[in-house]
Design an enzyme around this catalytic site. Sequence first.
Site, mmCIF file in Angstrom:
data_model
loop_
_atom_site.group_PDB
_atom_site.id
_atom_site.type_symbol
_atom_site.label_atom_id
_atom_site.label_comp_id
_atom_site.label_asym_id
_atom_site.label_seq_id
_atom_site.Cartn_x
_atom_site.Cartn_y
_atom_site.Cartn_z
ATOM 1 N N ASP A 100 30.614 118.864 0.199
ATOM 2 C CA ASP A 100 31.821 118.105 -0.122
ATOM 3 C C ASP A 100 31.503 116.632 0.101
ATOM 4 O OD1 ASP A 100 34.645 117.519 -0.448
ATOM 5 O OD2 ASP A 100 35.011 119.569 0.233
ATOM 6 N N ASP A 197 35.662 114.738 -3.560
ATOM 7 C CA ASP A 197 37.048 114.638 -3.113
ATOM 8 C C ASP A 197 37.759 113.462 -3.797
ATOM 9 O OD1 ASP A 197 38.939 115.643 -0.977
ATOM 10 O OD2 ASP A 197 38.889 113.526 -0.425
ATOM 11 N N GLU A 238 37.285 116.606 -7.859
ATOM 12 C CA GLU A 238 38.712 116.787 -7.668
ATOM 13 C C GLU A 238 39.321 115.585 -8.349
ATOM 14 O OE1 GLU A 238 42.199 117.321 -4.322
ATOM 15 O OE2 GLU A 238 40.490 116.064 -3.899
ATOM 16 N N HIS A 311 41.452 125.293 -0.296
ATOM 17 C CA HIS A 311 41.927 125.033 1.067
ATOM 18 C C HIS A 311 43.190 124.179 1.098
ATOM 19 C CE1 HIS A 311 39.831 121.549 -0.274
ATOM 20 N NE2 HIS A 311 40.265 120.853 0.756
ATOM 21 N N ASP A 312 43.667 123.748 -0.059
ATOM 22 C CA ASP A 312 44.846 122.881 -0.106
ATOM 23 C C ASP A 312 46.105 123.598 -0.575
ATOM 24 O OD1 ASP A 312 43.589 120.574 0.793
ATOM 25 O OD2 ASP A 312 42.982 119.975 -1.227
#
Length: 533
Positions: A100, A197, A238, A311-312
């Site tokens: 990440d 991210d 993302e 995970h969000d």
Amino acid sequence: MNAKYEKFLELVIYQVYPRSFQDSNNDGIGDIPGLIQRLDYLCELGVNALWLCPCYKSPNHDNGYDISDYRDIMDEFGTMDDIRTLIREMHARDMKLIMDLVPNHTSDEHRWFIESRKSKDNPYSDYYYWFDEPLNDWQSMFGGSAWEYDKTRGQYYLHSYTVQQPDLNWDNPAVVKEMQDVVDFWVDLGVDGFRCDVIDQISKDFENGRNCFGPNLHKYIHALFGREKTEHLFTVGECWAEDIEEIRLHIAEDRGELSTLFQFEHLDVGRGKDKFTRMPGSLAEVRDVLVKWQTLTQENDLLYSLFTDNHDNSPFISRVADDRGLRYEAATCLAAMFYLLRGVPFLYQGQEFGITASSYEDISSFDDIESINAYRAYLDEGLTKEEALARINFGGRDNARRPMPWDNTENGGFSGGKPWIPLSSRVHEINLENDRKSEKSVFRFYQALLALRRENPAFLRGKFTNLSKETDTYFMYERTLGSDSFTVICNFENDSVISGDGVSGTLVLSNYADAVEGSRAFRPYEIAVYRKN
Ligand code: NOJ
């Protein structure tokens, strides 16, 4: 699509939230040695790549998305040697590691920010956005103003997330260079790619009042991944691009930017704009969104990302399907619906045995800053404690961050110590051990599904054709490569009679043990895959 991007279609990526995956030293926190212990399990499932959520040094105000050192590992997770071992062990199993990358902000404890806040004229003073007054009324994603006054420097800085996550100023060429060096550091260690991210925020569009999609966005992404050293990497952004032309500019193969990005539209089905609010939603709506993006990405020869969970978000199954009585059928239906489409599959930990949302009676069972801030805001708005909690239980990110329930031993086999966050309230019902013992095993279905995909190039490179209409209560699609053709049927409601050409052929995958070939009524969440003879 040329050879490089075609190769990426062979990836099956499993997302690991390291804090909650496997603890090896009983401190209640998952770690890298724990992950290494589980690599054989992941191979058995049939994945060949991992996206590892941030494991860098961090004070954890946003669980690792606030990084204080990009070149070191969080103490609780292990050491750099553990990471080297992880890479070695993964490569020995032909698995790729996707790290990440968090380029939009650092922790306020990062050396750059500690220096930057000291004065207006030091080598780091322009690494962040500093102004005498808040420049605008931007709000932080976690609530409150996105501008914070710093007494030492006597100015305001921008933080799109928590106060402890100052946004980096990419318009300063030194910041671009720093982040290139971070990427190169990990490439030299052997990582195979990055999940990036909130990459759309690294260039701000101040003129139009947006903290994303600024005028230099393409230039900055290209500076990271369009270089000789980095152009071989698999990169997924993302990136909240919503328009196909904008998406094309980010991920077309000749752009030297990203390999693919997450398109999130389907995640809005079943909830309001605020992720904590439930709204009626149906799998038919999910289908229509998928058909739209399959068609657009296919026409434009782009790599699409196939995912339901991360995970969000609270588990997708709990928002759009039956996560109780028909949990096995619903979980397997969603899997077939998504992962036989054209694109790169991403699975989130626990999804492979049908994990669901869970439920708690007090906010003290939650850890996530987003949920805690939202809970307070709901109370301030006048909601009762029960009403506010119901929303957090429904939409909170901790739903996806509870420790992996591996088995029926203490703490679900995650840790011999007290887990950093309470286990799922359904841990005794839903865990890997129970699933594998069951006649109806989601895990075994995933194994069969991924094997089918892996062994038949039509699922990788074949043409996608939608065979269902918007009024249908099922999704039927075809994947065809040369003379090889498969029909995938995912039924949503009871007793949809499905007939015709689509259901002819040999049945190669099903989630009902007594499924037969030919035209017939399909049961709730029944899926069937036919190979045309
Ligand atoms: C998106 C990440 O997925 C999320 O977990 C995080 O809180 C924000 N970006 C800020 O980094």
